[in-house]
Design a protein around this motif. Structure first.
Motif, mmCIF file in Angstrom:
data_model
loop_
_atom_site.group_PDB
_atom_site.id
_atom_site.type_symbol
_atom_site.label_atom_id
_atom_site.label_comp_id
_atom_site.label_asym_id
_atom_site.label_seq_id
_atom_site.Cartn_x
_atom_site.Cartn_y
_atom_site.Cartn_z
ATOM 1 N N GLN A 1 24.956 0.048 -115.880
ATOM 2 C CA GLN A 1 24.647 0.570 -114.551
ATOM 3 C C GLN A 1 25.732 0.061 -113.611
ATOM 4 O O GLN A 1 25.852 -1.140 -113.377
ATOM 5 C CB GLN A 1 23.286 0.051 -114.091
ATOM 6 C CG GLN A 1 22.977 0.250 -112.613
ATOM 7 C CD GLN A 1 22.580 1.672 -112.294
ATOM 8 O OE1 GLN A 1 21.528 2.127 -112.696
ATOM 9 N NE2 GLN A 1 23.434 2.371 -111.556
ATOM 10 N N GLY B 1 24.036 10.392 -115.040
ATOM 11 C CA GLY B 1 25.436 10.690 -114.802
ATOM 12 C C GLY B 1 25.760 11.027 -113.366
ATOM 13 O O GLY B 1 26.939 11.078 -112.993
ATOM 14 N N ASP B 2 24.739 11.268 -112.537
ATOM 15 C CA ASP B 2 24.978 11.582 -111.123
ATOM 16 C C ASP B 2 25.508 10.348 -110.388
ATOM 17 O O ASP B 2 25.094 9.221 -110.650
ATOM 18 C CB ASP B 2 23.697 12.054 -110.441
ATOM 19 C CG ASP B 2 23.289 13.456 -110.869
ATOM 20 O OD1 ASP B 2 23.970 14.045 -111.726
ATOM 21 O OD2 ASP B 2 22.267 13.951 -110.346
ATOM 22 N N VAL B 3 26.405 10.595 -109.445
ATOM 23 C CA VAL B 3 26.965 9.537 -108.603
ATOM 24 C C VAL B 3 26.286 9.582 -107.239
ATOM 25 O O VAL B 3 26.167 10.645 -106.630
ATOM 26 C CB VAL B 3 28.486 9.700 -108.448
ATOM 27 C CG1 VAL B 3 29.047 8.637 -107.502
ATOM 28 C CG2 VAL B 3 29.175 9.613 -109.807
ATOM 29 N N ASP C 1 23.413 12.461 -103.325
ATOM 30 C CA ASP C 1 23.830 12.710 -104.697
ATOM 31 C C ASP C 1 25.116 13.523 -104.615
ATOM 32 O O ASP C 1 25.082 14.734 -104.396
ATOM 33 C CB ASP C 1 22.731 13.475 -105.434
ATOM 34 C CG ASP C 1 23.027 13.678 -106.925
ATOM 35 O OD1 ASP C 1 24.215 13.753 -107.283
ATOM 36 O OD2 ASP C 1 22.065 13.774 -107.706
ATOM 37 N N THR D 1 27.189 14.262 -106.888
ATOM 38 C CA THR D 1 27.352 15.157 -108.031
ATOM 39 C C THR D 1 26.618 16.476 -107.805
ATOM 40 O O THR D 1 27.153 17.554 -108.041
ATOM 41 C CB THR D 1 26.833 14.486 -109.321
ATOM 42 O OG1 THR D 1 27.518 13.245 -109.518
ATOM 43 C CG2 THR D 1 27.047 15.382 -110.528
ATOM 44 N N SER E 1 27.868 2.627 -103.551
ATOM 45 C CA SER E 1 27.689 3.720 -104.510
ATOM 46 C C SER E 1 27.242 3.181 -105.852
ATOM 47 O O SER E 1 27.430 2.002 -106.158
ATOM 48 C CB SER E 1 29.004 4.478 -104.697
ATOM 49 O OG SER E 1 29.490 5.001 -103.478
ATOM 50 N N TRP E 2 26.644 4.058 -106.668
ATOM 51 C CA TRP E 2 26.337 3.717 -108.048
ATOM 52 C C TRP E 2 26.261 4.993 -108.871
ATOM 53 O O TRP E 2 26.123 6.102 -108.335
ATOM 54 C CB TRP E 2 25.031 2.929 -108.180
ATOM 55 C CG TRP E 2 23.793 3.675 -107.786
ATOM 56 C CD1 TRP E 2 23.046 4.513 -108.560
ATOM 57 C CD2 TRP E 2 23.151 3.650 -106.499
ATOM 58 N NE1 TRP E 2 21.987 5.007 -107.841
ATOM 59 C CE2 TRP E 2 22.022 4.487 -106.582
ATOM 60 C CE3 TRP E 2 23.413 2.985 -105.300
ATOM 61 C CZ2 TRP E 2 21.173 4.696 -105.505
ATOM 62 C CZ3 TRP E 2 22.575 3.182 -104.224
ATOM 63 C CH2 TRP E 2 21.465 4.040 -104.330
ATOM 64 N N THR E 3 26.354 4.827 -110.172
ATOM 65 C CA THR E 3 26.238 5.934 -111.118
ATOM 66 C C THR E 3 24.997 5.720 -111.965
ATOM 67 O O THR E 3 24.788 4.636 -112.509
ATOM 68 C CB THR E 3 27.476 6.015 -112.028
ATOM 69 O OG1 THR E 3 28.647 6.166 -111.225
ATOM 70 C CG2 THR E 3 27.360 7.197 -112.987
#
Length: 235
Positions: free
Chosen positions: A195, A137-139, A158, A160, A71-73
């Protein structure tokens, strides 16, 4: 050691490349057509080695791998020029091989402000972009899996926004590396503060188990890997 960088194409060249991509790269049923506003930048020229700065930044493990997930934001970015382009992604191959199987999100500044989009790429074929909305800002969660016989599953979600895309594609690849990285095909990064990557697993184990190599890119460096998690920060 050679640093691979892809020069930013002219608008005419990008349009021509995109036209060829649309004509020759038939996506799987239900896959979105490439998005015209983003051109046809390749998000992973294979990286055979590096000396100091690289066009990839993050962590890369060498070995024989069949899956990666994590995962990442997406951070809020500031465009410094219309040439700024960068993408966080996870994938298999590309370090010591001529193919890359990958999926991620890009930030394109060619219009003067940051534009976000999700994508996958089976390099050396051109990337294919998704039409679903993406914002800072989406995860995201993602995975790339070798199903055997040259068949791959690539998933990008996504969490979010609540959308998810899974693509089945084929490629004669070697599965010689696994990576969680950022990249700028133009060699020009926008500015961002942090990041974050988290929960990166390779073949069902924490990324740490494979002693991946840290690589800096542009003005950014990576924090220590801890339980499959790390951050990309200004260096």
């Amino acid at each position: 050691m050679h640093k691979f960088r892809t020069a930013a194409p002219t608008r005419a060249a990008a349009a021509a490349l995109l036209a060829l991509s649309c004509a020759s790269l038939a996506g799987p049923a239900g896959a979105a057509a490439p998005s015209v506003e983003f051109g046809a930048h390749h998000f992973a020229q294979p990286l055979h080695g590096f000396s100091g700065d690289s066009n990839w930044g993050g962590y890369i493990a060498q070995g024989s791998f069949t899956s990666i997930s994590g995962s990442w934001t997406m951070p809020q970015v500031t465009c410094n020029s219309s040439n700024d382009l960068y993408a966080p992604w996870i994938g298999i191959d590309g370090y010591g091989s001529q193919t890359v199987e990958q999926t991620g999100v890009q930030v394109d500044c060619s219009s003067g402000g940051p534009e976000y989009s999700g994508w996958y790429e089976m390099y050396p074929a051109s990337p294919v972009y998704y039409n679903e909305p993406v914002d800072a800002g989406d995860v995201f969660t993602a995975s790339v899996v070798d199903n055997g016989g040259g068949s791959y599953s690539l998933k990008l979600a996504d969490t979010t926004k609540g959308w998810s895309k899974t693509t089945q594609s084929s490629l004669n690849a070697s599965d010689a590396s696994a990576e969680a990285v950022i990249e700028s095909p133009t060699g020009s990064y926008p500015s961002f503060n942090e990041q974050d990557f988290s929960g990166i697993t390779v073949d069902g184990q924490s990324f740490d188990a494979y002693n991946p190599q840290a690589i800096d890119s542009g003005p950014y460096t990576e924090t220590a890997l801890n339980g499959g998690s790390f951050s990309i920060i200004p260096g």
